[in-house]
Design a protein around this motif. Structure first.
Motif, short mmCIF file in Angstrom:
data_model
loop_
_atom_site.label_atom_id
_atom_site.label_comp_id
_atom_site.label_asym_id
_atom_site.label_seq_id
_atom_site.Cartn_x
_atom_site.Cartn_y
_atom_site.Cartn_z
N LEU A 184 -100.98 -17.50 -12.67
CA LEU A 184 -99.46 -17.86 -13.26
C LEU A 184 -99.80 -18.81 -12.33
N ALA A 185 -99.87 -19.42 -11.19
CA ALA A 185 -99.96 -20.53 -10.31
C ALA A 185 -100.63 -21.41 -10.59
N TYR A 186 -101.86 -21.04 -11.86
CA TYR A 186 -102.60 -22.15 -12.26
C TYR A 186 -102.28 -22.78 -13.24
N ILE A 187 -101.32 -22.19 -14.51
CA ILE A 187 -101.46 -22.54 -15.27
C ILE A 187 -99.89 -23.51 -15.02
N VAL A 188 -99.38 -22.75 -13.84
CA VAL A 188 -97.55 -23.97 -13.54
C VAL A 188 -98.57 -25.32 -13.09
N ALA A 189 -99.55 -25.71 -12.30
CA ALA A 189 -100.36 -26.88 -11.97
C ALA A 189 -100.38 -27.11 -13.27
N ALA A 247 -105.47 -30.60 -10.14
CA ALA A 247 -104.65 -30.10 -9.24
C ALA A 247 -105.46 -28.97 -9.49
N ILE A 248 -106.25 -28.50 -9.78
CA ILE A 248 -106.37 -26.58 -10.46
C ILE A 248 -107.43 -26.78 -8.61
N GLY A 249 -107.97 -27.91 -8.54
CA GLY A 249 -109.36 -27.93 -7.06
C GLY A 249 -108.48 -27.87 -6.44
N VAL A 250 -107.73 -28.77 -6.20
CA VAL A 250 -106.24 -28.42 -4.21
C VAL A 250 -105.53 -27.05 -4.53
N LEU A 251 -105.24 -26.44 -5.60
CA LEU A 251 -104.76 -25.58 -6.02
C LEU A 251 -105.90 -24.57 -4.90
N SER A 306 -98.68 -31.28 -13.92
CA SER A 306 -99.37 -32.13 -13.14
C SER A 306 -99.12 -32.87 -15.03
N ILE A 307 -99.64 -32.06 -15.78
CA ILE A 307 -99.68 -33.46 -17.59
C ILE A 307 -98.06 -33.64 -17.59
#
Length: 124
Positions: A32-37, A72-76, A41-42
């Motif tokens: 869920l955190a990945y999807i939100v990021a 965003a995925i990489g930093v998260l 970001s988009i």
């Protein structure tokens, strides 16, 4: 003798100073955190008028689809690997990283990663 590092990490985890008290979040929370990021970001990139798609398939232009969510995925993932989830099981951190990655792609991406067309021409 006291092991200062061990004592400090245990105390910080107990007091939730660095967000380490919530080190066991589930797979659903991580996804869920990945999807939100990705979504944030988009959306931020589109608000800042970054084009949705690059001009051609093989171009080095930035767009809202390619480099923005990947950053965003990489930093998260760096934060999640370090077990730092901040608040709401990483959702607030995902929103903050999504906003920062949209701003990064709009204003700093071409300065840090210049495209080959901006450099010197090799054939001349």
């Amino acid at each position: 003798m006291f092991d200062l590092v061990h004592f400090t990490v245990n105390l910080a985890a107990a007091a939730n100073v660095y967000g380490l008290a919530n080190i066991t979040i589930g797979y659903f929370d991580i996804v869920l955190a990945y999807i939100v990021a990705i979504i944030v970001s988009i959306i931020i990139a589109l608000i800042l008028r970054v084009p949705l798609m690059p001009s051609s398939r093989y171009s080095f232009d930035v767009s809202a689809i390619y480099p923005t969510p990947i950053i965003a995925i990489g930093v998260l993932s760096f934060f999640l690997v370090l077990n730092y989830t901040f608040a709401f099981n990483g959702l607030l951190l995902a929103v903050i990283i999504g906003v920062c990655s949209g701003l990064f792609v709009k204003y700093l991406f071409n300065y840090i990663f210049p495209s080959p067309s901006q450099g010197e021409d090799v054939n001349e």
